[in-house]
Design a protein around this motif. Sequence first.
Motif, PDB file in Angstrom:
ATOM      1  N   LEU A 168      70.811  -0.524 -54.094  1.00 47.73           N
ATOM      2  CA  LEU A 168      69.386  -0.216 -54.294  1.00 47.73           C
ATOM      3  C   LEU A 168      68.784  -1.197 -55.294  1.00 47.73           C
ATOM      4  O   LEU A 168      69.372  -1.484 -56.324  1.00 47.73           O
ATOM      5  CB  LEU A 168      69.222   1.220 -54.804  1.00 47.73           C
ATOM      6  CG  LEU A 168      69.779   2.303 -53.877  1.00 47.73           C
ATOM      7  CD1 LEU A 168      69.516   3.681 -54.451  1.00 47.73           C
ATOM      8  CD2 LEU A 168      69.165   2.199 -52.490  1.00 47.73           C
ATOM      9  N   CYS A 183      75.341  -1.839 -56.944  1.00 45.83           N
ATOM     10  CA  CYS A 183      74.569  -0.823 -56.209  1.00 45.83           C
ATOM     11  C   CYS A 183      73.610  -1.539 -55.257  1.00 45.83           C
ATOM     12  O   CYS A 183      72.940  -2.493 -55.649  1.00 45.83           O
ATOM     13  CB  CYS A 183      73.785   0.050 -57.182  1.00 45.83           C
ATOM     14  SG  CYS A 183      72.729   1.262 -56.351  1.00 45.83           S
ATOM     15  N   CYS A 204      65.047   0.124 -58.428  1.00 44.83           N
ATOM     16  CA  CYS A 204      65.122   0.483 -59.848  1.00 44.83           C
ATOM     17  C   CYS A 204      64.926  -0.732 -60.758  1.00 44.83           C
ATOM     18  O   CYS A 204      64.704  -0.578 -61.957  1.00 44.83           O
ATOM     19  CB  CYS A 204      66.472   1.113 -60.169  1.00 44.83           C
ATOM     20  SG  CYS A 204      67.010   2.324 -58.977  1.00 44.83           S
ATOM     21  N   TRP A 205      65.063  -1.942 -60.184  1.00 43.98           N
ATOM     22  CA  TRP A 205      64.966  -3.167 -60.989  1.00 43.98           C
ATOM     23  C   TRP A 205      63.601  -3.840 -60.844  1.00 43.98           C
ATOM     24  O   TRP A 205      63.338  -4.849 -61.485  1.00 43.98           O
ATOM     25  CB  TRP A 205      66.068  -4.160 -60.565  1.00 43.98           C
ATOM     26  CG  TRP A 205      67.440  -3.669 -60.871  1.00 43.98           C
ATOM     27  CD1 TRP A 205      68.156  -2.729 -60.195  1.00 43.98           C
ATOM     28  CD2 TRP A 205      68.268  -4.075 -61.966  1.00 43.98           C
ATOM     29  NE1 TRP A 205      69.377  -2.519 -60.776  1.00 43.98           N
ATOM     30  CE2 TRP A 205      69.478  -3.348 -61.875  1.00 43.98           C
ATOM     31  CE3 TRP A 205      68.118  -4.992 -63.011  1.00 43.98           C
ATOM     32  CZ2 TRP A 205      70.519  -3.497 -62.798  1.00 43.98           C
ATOM     33  CZ3 TRP A 205      69.157  -5.151 -63.930  1.00 43.98           C
ATOM     34  CH2 TRP A 205      70.334  -4.406 -63.812  1.00 43.98           C
ATOM     35  N   MET A 253      65.601   7.112 -62.365  1.00 44.25           N
ATOM     36  CA  MET A 253      66.850   6.374 -62.543  1.00 44.25           C
ATOM     37  C   MET A 253      66.706   5.393 -63.696  1.00 44.25           C
ATOM     38  O   MET A 253      65.661   4.780 -63.865  1.00 44.25           O
ATOM     39  CB  MET A 253      67.214   5.598 -61.269  1.00 44.25           C
ATOM     40  CG  MET A 253      67.293   6.448 -60.014  1.00 44.25           C
ATOM     41  SD  MET A 253      68.331   7.889 -60.185  1.00 44.25           S
ATOM     42  CE  MET A 253      69.922   7.146 -60.421  1.00 44.25           C
ATOM     43  N   VAL A 254      67.738   5.265 -64.466  1.00 42.20           N
ATOM     44  CA  VAL A 254      67.719   4.322 -65.583  1.00 42.20           C
ATOM     45  C   VAL A 254      68.797   3.271 -65.313  1.00 42.20           C
ATOM     46  O   VAL A 254      69.968   3.610 -65.107  1.00 42.20           O
ATOM     47  CB  VAL A 254      68.012   5.040 -66.919  1.00 42.20           C
ATOM     48  CG1 VAL A 254      68.002   4.044 -68.068  1.00 42.20           C
ATOM     49  CG2 VAL A 254      66.992   6.141 -67.146  1.00 42.20           C
ATOM     50  N   ILE A 255      68.359   2.012 -65.282  1.00 45.23           N
ATOM     51  CA  ILE A 255      69.345   0.959 -65.001  1.00 45.23           C
ATOM     52  C   ILE A 255      70.330   0.823 -66.169  1.00 45.23           C
ATOM     53  O   ILE A 255      70.010   1.115 -67.312  1.00 45.23           O
ATOM     54  CB  ILE A 255      68.671  -0.403 -64.707  1.00 45.23           C
ATOM     55  CG1 ILE A 255      67.773  -0.841 -65.870  1.00 45.23           C
ATOM     56  CG2 ILE A 255      67.907  -0.360 -63.412  1.00 45.23           C
ATOM     57  CD1 ILE A 255      67.260  -2.259 -65.740  1.00 45.23           C
ATOM     58  N   HIS A 260      76.283   0.726 -65.080  1.00 41.87           N
ATOM     59  CA  HIS A 260      76.771   1.438 -63.898  1.00 41.87           C
ATOM     60  C   HIS A 260      76.185   0.876 -62.596  1.00 41.87           C
ATOM     61  O   HIS A 260      76.697   1.134 -61.525  1.00 41.87           O
ATOM     62  CB  HIS A 260      76.445   2.937 -64.012  1.00 41.87           C
ATOM     63  CG  HIS A 260      74.990   3.197 -64.215  1.00 41.87           C
ATOM     64  ND1 HIS A 260      74.417   3.233 -65.456  1.00 41.87           N
ATOM     65  CD2 HIS A 260      73.970   3.399 -63.339  1.00 41.87           C
ATOM     66  CE1 HIS A 260      73.112   3.462 -65.344  1.00 41.87           C
ATOM     67  NE2 HIS A 260      72.819   3.560 -64.064  1.00 41.87           N
ATOM     68  N   CYS A 261      75.071   0.100 -62.691  1.00 45.25           N
ATOM     69  CA  CYS A 261      74.464  -0.474 -61.480  1.00 45.25           C
ATOM     70  C   CYS A 261      75.360  -1.559 -60.867  1.00 45.25           C
ATOM     71  O   CYS A 261      75.221  -1.889 -59.691  1.00 45.25           O
ATOM     72  CB  CYS A 261      73.109  -1.097 -61.792  1.00 45.25           C
ATOM     73  SG  CYS A 261      71.912   0.073 -62.454  1.00 45.25           S
TER      74      CYS A 261
END
Length: 301
Positions: free
Chosen positions: A26, A24, A29-30, A12-14, A17-18
Amino acid sequence: MEVVNRDTCPEMVIGPHCRDPYECPLTDCWEHLPEHSVFSLYWNGKKAFEMYNSGVINISEIPLNYRLNEKQLVQQASVISGKPHVDKEAIGEFLASLEYPIYYLDFETIGPAIPLFDGVRPYQNVPFQYSLHFVRDKNTEPVHYSYLTHGTGDPRPRLLAELQKVLGDSGSILAYNKGFEEGCLRDSATAFPEYSDWIDQVCGRLVDLLSPFSNFHYYHPAQKGSASLKKVLPAITGRGYDDLDISDGQIASLTFLAANYGDIPETDSEKVMSDLELYCGRDTEGMIWIVEKLYELCIGN
Ligand code: SF4
């Protein structure tokens, strides 16, 4: 289905869209980001992604050709030095504007989409609880007053009557982000016009304790770009909300609704009400600690 059937998680690429159109839930991813990443730069918005995509990850690495505003520059300098920024003159002016006795006021509210009471708008904040700390002068101990509604009726008539009894007619009334408390009071004046003169007078005495922090007259790296009470209190005093079961306003609102409008057991409901008292009380007690710390920083006492 292709993604669902894989043995490993997709990479996943932040990106914007996050957060847009919704945040989001989740967070994994960060997790690769450093403590003071460009995403915690004050009001950096979409620019944070431009910086990140161009390889600038840390606030301390932001090159000079990125034009930062004054507050962002204060934050960057504070991150680099690892020390708080203190504008003693500006903080001193703020403290000089306070008039004793000082009252520290905080409301907890509910604001459901479908209003619970006549004449209330969808999502309107209706206060069901207040905490008020009263400090007569710099040499006296604070006195605490509070009110918390029980049951399902409109909480405002009783809350206003109780607040009027303890909120004297002189002295500063400190709130953190005073627009919120003022909005609750002004809406209450519309619904209960018998209180409108008193509410006018109360609103005229409100002072915003957010102001020294939103103006970056004080900034601590641990605030991570935020001037909210939940960030400022632990950063400046070392004390926060970790010991409480309710630690933010949204949870306070939801638990109040569950205890009074849901069908949770009475013992749980009693615990919720006691937790609410502790939480709202911490907000106003925390404001006292902050003001004491500001005095200490500026004046040395
Ligand atoms: S945080 Fe959510 S939206 Fe952002 S990359 Fe991860 S899964 Fe996708």
